[in-house]
Design a protein around this motif. Structure first.
Motif, short mmCIF file in Angstrom:
data_model
loop_
_atom_site.label_atom_id
_atom_site.label_comp_id
_atom_site.label_asym_id
_atom_site.label_seq_id
_atom_site.Cartn_x
_atom_site.Cartn_y
_atom_site.Cartn_z
N PHE A 203 52.98 61.83 40.29
CA PHE A 203 53.25 60.54 40.63
C PHE A 203 54.47 60.38 40.00
CE2 PHE A 203 51.91 56.38 39.43
CZ PHE A 203 51.92 55.72 40.93
N LYS A 204 54.63 60.48 38.74
CA LYS A 204 55.99 60.01 38.02
C LYS A 204 57.62 60.54 38.91
CE LYS A 204 56.70 60.18 33.73
NZ LYS A 204 56.69 60.76 32.34
N ASN B 77 60.25 58.13 40.19
CA ASN B 77 61.47 58.28 39.51
C ASN B 77 62.58 58.12 40.61
OD1 ASN B 77 60.72 58.18 36.90
ND2 ASN B 77 60.67 60.38 36.78
N LYS B 78 62.22 58.70 41.87
CA LYS B 78 63.15 58.59 42.95
C LYS B 78 63.41 57.11 43.50
CE LYS B 78 61.99 63.41 44.31
NZ LYS B 78 61.71 64.01 45.62
N PRO C 198 63.63 53.60 41.54
CA PRO C 198 63.62 53.01 40.11
C PRO C 198 63.11 51.51 40.32
CG PRO C 198 65.88 54.23 40.74
CD PRO C 198 64.94 54.23 41.91
N LYS C 199 63.52 50.86 41.30
CA LYS C 199 63.05 49.41 41.33
C LYS C 199 61.27 49.44 41.65
CE LYS C 199 67.24 47.34 43.48
NZ LYS C 199 67.57 46.59 44.68
N ILE C 200 60.87 50.36 42.65
CA ILE C 200 59.45 50.57 42.43
C ILE C 200 58.68 51.09 41.28
CG2 ILE C 200 57.49 51.56 43.82
CD1 ILE C 200 59.44 51.60 46.06
N ASN C 201 59.78 52.07 40.67
CA ASN C 201 58.87 52.63 39.43
C ASN C 201 58.84 51.48 38.39
OD1 ASN C 201 58.35 54.07 37.03
ND2 ASN C 201 60.32 55.00 37.29
N LYS C 202 59.98 50.58 38.14
CA LYS C 202 59.76 49.69 37.34
C LYS C 202 58.69 48.52 37.54
CE LYS C 202 62.59 45.90 34.93
NZ LYS C 202 61.57 45.04 34.85
N ILE C 203 58.54 48.01 39.01
CA ILE C 203 57.52 47.15 39.24
C ILE C 203 56.10 47.63 39.01
CG2 ILE C 203 56.30 45.94 41.16
CD1 ILE C 203 59.23 45.91 42.42
#
Length: 309
Positions: free
Chosen positions: A81-82, A86-87, A89-94
């Motif tokens: 999942f991580k 990581n691919k 970044p914007k969605i990762n932050k949200i």
């Protein structure tokens, strides 16, 4: 109870412990330091805190009972999942912010970022702490208390008496030169710069502009390399081979001035010092220049270049 996941080497462990102590200060609960992740996934890492906090009556160590599964980023589903996140970044932050706030409501504080993350304690029977917490914002207001608690339990060896006396009675500059896994481990070196030779020389020269009769004390995980490759234009001494972690911290934190490498261990030796000198640190803590809150306001920052092997 405040259940705390121990991660990384001593510098990381001190950040985690200090953050847990702040939570304890606010809640009055005892701390359980859980080393199961450290023991299972990082067998070469040492539980360095054991050399410093044995006198803390409100802190206990757990080496066998696991923390809740969702705190374990090394489980295969979480790793996958991580990797996907990581691919983007914007969605990762949200999503990271969303999950943090969702867990926060239950007393679970899980944060993998390098920036300061403000959290609300609420009123819970138990708290869980999982992350690196590399910012003094988490605990700066209990610094005096931490200075009393974080005390090396091992005495300085006789072979270090003379060096310690010199450090305490001079304009000593602790020059901390991190190599080891920063040089040998590709995964680590992709994250952290290896400060080049000129950075250390220029940093000492910067301090010499304001201080006379300085004495450079070099500390490193590769002292022989330092002796051969870095020459300072002033009196220079080197740490004794075979120092324990507690000896290193006692010697380094006794210095007046500091030239830091970009390592959490360096950070803590300066934080524990009470002599109030000049501190130089590398402007870029991470190789990819990611945002971070590990920097202290009273530091002077110099450019550093990644060393080419």
């Amino acid at each position: 109870m405040i259940y705390v996941e121990i991660r990384g080497n001593l510098g990381n462990q001190l950040f985690i412990y200090a953050t847990a102590k702040k939570i304890q200060k606010l809640t009055g609960q005892k701390i359980q330091l859980n080393t199961t992740t450290l023991n299972k996934y990082f067998p070469n890492y040492k539980f360095g805190l054991s050399e410093f906090i044995m006198e803390d009556p409100d802190c206990f160590i757990e080496s066998y009972k696991k923390l809740p599964w969702f705190t374990n980023e090394y489980l295969l589903p979480i790793k996958i999942f991580k990797k996907i996140l990581n691919k983007t970044p914007k969605i990762n932050k949200i999503l990271s912010d969303f999950f943090f706030k969702a867990f926060e409501k239950k007393g679970y504080f899980i944060w993998r970022g390098e920036t300061f993350k403000k959290f609300s304690l609420g009123n819970h029977k138990n708290y869980y702490l999982s992350g690196f917490w590399q910012s003094e914002e988490y605990f700066y207001d209990i610094r005096d208390e931490l200075l009393e608690i974080i005390t090396p339990i091992n005495s300085i060896r006789e072979c270090n008496f003379e060096l310690l006396n010199l450090i305490r009675n001079s304009e000593s500059i602790c020059v901390s030169i991190r190599r080891g896994d920063y040089v040998d481990n590709p995964k680590i070196s992709a994250i952290y710069n290896v400060c080049d030779i000129n950075y250390f020389i220029e940093s000492v020269n910067e301090i010499k502009k304001n201080v006379v009769n300085v004495k450079v004390i070099c500390f490193s995980d590769d002292v022989e390399w330092v002796k051969k490759n870095i020459k300072f234009d002033c009196e220079t001494h080197y740490e004794t081979y075979g120092n324990s972690l507690s000896e290193k911290v006692q010697l380094m934190s006794s210095c007046k001035h500091f030239v830091l490498s970009n390592s959490s261990f360096s950070w803590w030796t300066e934080f524990l010092s009470i002599r109030g000198g000049i501190t130089i640190a590398p402007k870029n803590w991470y190789a990819d220049e990611r945002e971070a809150d590990i920097y202290r306001k009273n530091w002077i920052y110099l450019e550093d270049k990644t060393e080419e092997e």
